[in-house]
Write an enzyme that holds these catalytic residues in place. Structure first.
Site, PDB file in Angstrom:
ATOM      1  N   CYS A   1       0.835  -1.205   0.000  1.00 35.97           N
ATOM      2  CA  CYS A   1       0.000   0.000   0.000  1.00 35.97           C
ATOM      3  C   CYS A   1       0.876   1.264   0.000  1.00 35.97           C
ATOM      4  CB  CYS A   1      -1.011  -0.045   1.144  1.00 35.97           C
ATOM      5  SG  CYS A   1      -2.495   0.878   0.724  1.00 35.97           S
TER       6      CYS A   1
ATOM      7  N   HIS B   1      -3.686  -5.252   0.148  1.00 35.11           N
ATOM      8  CA  HIS B   1      -3.165  -5.785   1.425  1.00 35.11           C
ATOM      9  C   HIS B   1      -3.219  -7.315   1.453  1.00 35.11           C
ATOM     10  CE1 HIS B   1      -2.872  -1.955   3.667  1.00 35.11           C
ATOM     11  NE2 HIS B   1      -3.799  -1.581   2.809  1.00 35.11           N
TER      12      HIS B   1
ATOM     13  N   GLU C   1      -1.646  -9.230   3.303  1.00 34.83           N
ATOM     14  CA  GLU C   1      -1.494  -9.752   4.671  1.00 34.83           C
ATOM     15  C   GLU C   1      -2.824 -10.149   5.297  1.00 34.83           C
ATOM     16  OE1 GLU C   1      -1.126  -6.630   3.728  1.00 34.83           O
ATOM     17  OE2 GLU C   1      -1.642  -5.169   5.270  1.00 34.83           O
TER      18      GLU C   1
HETATM   19  N1  GLN Z   1      -2.100   6.625   2.599  1.00 34.90           N
HETATM   20  C1  GLN Z   1      -2.191   5.861   1.411  1.00 34.90           C
HETATM   21  C2  GLN Z   1      -3.540   6.010   0.725  1.00 34.90           C
HETATM   22  O1  GLN Z   1      -4.481   6.443   1.333  1.00 34.90           O
HETATM   23  C3  GLN Z   1      -1.879   4.401   1.685  1.00 34.90           C
HETATM   24  C4  GLN Z   1      -2.858   3.730   2.604  1.00 34.90           C
HETATM   25  C5  GLN Z   1      -2.333   2.456   3.198  1.00 34.90           C
HETATM   26  O2  GLN Z   1      -1.132   2.217   3.237  1.00 34.90           O
HETATM   27  N2  GLN Z   1      -3.225   1.630   3.734  1.00 34.90           N
HETATM   28  O3  GLN Z   1      -3.673   5.684  -0.431  1.00 34.90           O
END
Ligand code: GLN
Length: 536
Positions: free
Chosen positions: A382, A508, A510
């Site tokens: 992310c 994600h 994970e």
């Molecule tokens: N801050 C980033 C976004 O909003 C990544 C979010 C995250 O890592 N879950 O896109």
């Protein structure tokens, strides 16, 4: 069979691991062939934990249907391999919101709306929602908080009422703590007695007591607790500290936890749970001798619960690669181009964590640059993936001010930018792109090799995305965009071909890595780290 309801409450102190005990019971019941689900009722007023600071409640877990949930739902999935949804996590905020909406609609016209019966009825309705689908033999309900908390009272009152309604189709498990007072060299049962008394005052008699302890509790002491607490002696079991949470189901089964619950709920059963695959995992864990050294670069590293699912996914993957995991938490705020070599030296792989906001992000760029230049296996998740793109734009495309508009709204090179659909959203909570979306993976990519397929569905939690205006330049200079959402054309996976293992995902992985079904990207990342360690 009729759906049976198991309630899990906790006493004495918080953080005893109700989630692990609930998950272990679910794991054993599932291994006996029953259809099980676990749900968590949190007494706080927030609608969901999405807006909670990770320092307060640890990681925010995301379900396939896009619910921002308590991290215990992660344990439920890791232990049972069964996906949870929005219905598996209810907060007081949601209960009250629903009751207030009904009141405004006029559903209670003429009545005074009160905690009892209106809030408790709404809690009971929600407790039975999953059970009423007919899909489950057992619904395990974990009540958040500790007995004695003011805010837990409506939940415990609901459990008391449900016990009458459900009769034999219900059992209550109470988790308490038996401290060891080292000055007296004694285990102390009094806190447990008080906690059970408190529960009894509220009209709930526990059927099973699970005693958390750091020392073995002698049989006579367990008998004493049984006597004082009105619980059958064989239903007082201990949950002693174990080196890994994944041993808890086995320890619980040794003390017949599953059988006690089955007998209490008058459920017919025979034989033993089939824990073959689980035991294979534990054997692998105990047999592993060599270590794999992984660094986790993030800003919440003082509280490992903030990265719970990543820690567990790495641990599972290390075991499947016959290694013990040595996980080094690296505070990204303290990293810079001059100290990064020293801090990351000796690591076999580096994971760049998800996150929000400016704090610590420049340290992530330093880590990525060093890993890229030294060809260390690197996995960005992310914000970690977005940071890989920013670092590449700055140092390879020579765009020194490249950034995400999250960090710098006026950057001339907005390689990461707000998604169109996000630009009009202003309310907090649930305003991100959440839940599972499809991703088409390019054949012959590292990702395709790891997955063994080219169409996957993964969970998201973000607002910002790779700006497609820069895609061509990134690709021409060596960063391949190998995972694309087929409906929106958003980039989901980037990698640098020719590197040992350098891959970033906007989603994600994970969240969906479980003991019996570890995530292929984590497995492949750790495999690359192991291979790299062997070249050193
Ligand atoms: N801050 C980033 C976004 O909003 C990544 C979010 C995250 O890592 N879950 O896109």
């Amino acid at each position: 069979m009729e759906t049976k309801y198991i309630f899990v409450t906790g006493g004495v102190v918080s953080s005893l691991g109700k989630g692990i005990i609930s998950s272990s019971l679910a794991c054993l019941l599932k291994a006996r062939g029953f259809k099980v689900t676990i749900q968590k009722f949190d007494p706080y007023i927030n609608i969901d934990p999405g807006t909670l600071n990770p320092y307060e409640h640890g990681e925010c877990y995301v379900t396939v249907d896009g619910h921002e949930a308590d991290l215990d739902l992660g344990h439920y999935e890791r232990f049972t391999n069964i996906q949870t949804t929005r219905a598996n996590n209810i907060t007081s905020g949601r209960i009250y919101q629903s009751v207030i909406n009904k009141e405004r609609r006029g559903d209670y016209l003429g009545k005074t709306v009160q905690v009892i019966p209106h809030i408790t009825d709404e809690i009971k309705r929600n407790i039975k929602l999953l059970g009423n689908t007919g899909k489950f033999d057992f619904v395990i309900t974990e009540i958040g908080g500790t007995v004695g908390d003011i805010e837990s009272l409506p939940y415990l009152e609901s459990v008391r009422q449900l016990r009458w309604e459900l009769g034999d189709n219900c059992a209550c498990v109470h988790l308490t703590y038996v401290p060891y007072v080292s000055a007296a060299k004694e285990l102390k049962t009094k806190p447990t007695q008080h906690s059970v008394k408190k529960l009894q005052e509220l009209g709930i008699q526990p059927d099973v007591l699970v005693l958390r302890t750091e020392q073995n509790i002698p049989v006579e002491m367990r008998r004493k607790i049984a006597l004082f607490c009105n619980v059958a002696p064989d239903a007082v079991i201990q949950s002693i500290d174990v080196p890994t949470i994944y041993e808890v189901p086995i320890k619980m089964h040794e003390q017949h936890f599953d059988e006690i619950v089955l007998r209490k709920t008058r459920t017919s059963f025979e034989g033993e749970p089939d824990m073959t695959q689980w035991m294979q995992f534990l054997h692998k864990m105990n047999a592993a001798e060599k270590q794999v050294h992984i660094g986790l670069v993030g800003k919440y590293v003082e509280l490992p619960d903030a990265y719970k699912s990543i820690n567990e996914a790495l641990l599972q993957s290390a075991i499947y690669n016959d290694r013990k995991l040595d996980l080094k938490f690296i505070q990204s705020e303290k990293l810079n181009d001059s100290n990064v070599g020293e801090v990351l030296a000796g690591l076999d792989g580096v994971l760049i964590a998800p996150g929000f906001g400016q704090r610590g992000v420049e340290g992530k760029f330093s880590a990525i640059k060093w890993c890229r230049e030294n060809d260390v296996p690197t996995f960005g998740i992310c914000l970690g993936m977005q940071s890989m793109v920013i670092e590449f734009a700055r140092n390879v495309l020579s765009l020194p001010e490249a950034n995400s508009t999250e960090m710098n709204p006026t950057t001339p090179d907005n390689v990461i930018d707000l998604m169109e659909e996000q630009k009009t959203i202003s309310t907090m909570g649930g305003s991100m792109r959440l839940g599972s979306y499809d991703c088409q993976i390019a054949a012959n990519s590292l990702a395709a090799k790891a997955y063994g397929k080219t169409l996957v569905s993964e969970r998201h939690r973000h607002r910002f995305d790779l700006n497609n205006d820069y895609r061509k330049r990134l690709e021409e200079n060596g960063m391949a965009c190998v995972g694309i959402n087929p409906d929106t054309d958003l980039v989901e996976v980037v990698e640098i071909p020719g590197k040992r293992w350098f891959l970033g995902v906007q989603y994600h992985p994970e969240y969906s890595s479980t003991v019996l079904n570890p995530h292929p990207l984590f497995i492949d990342f750790v495999k690359a780290a192991v291979e790299y360690s062997e070249t050193k």
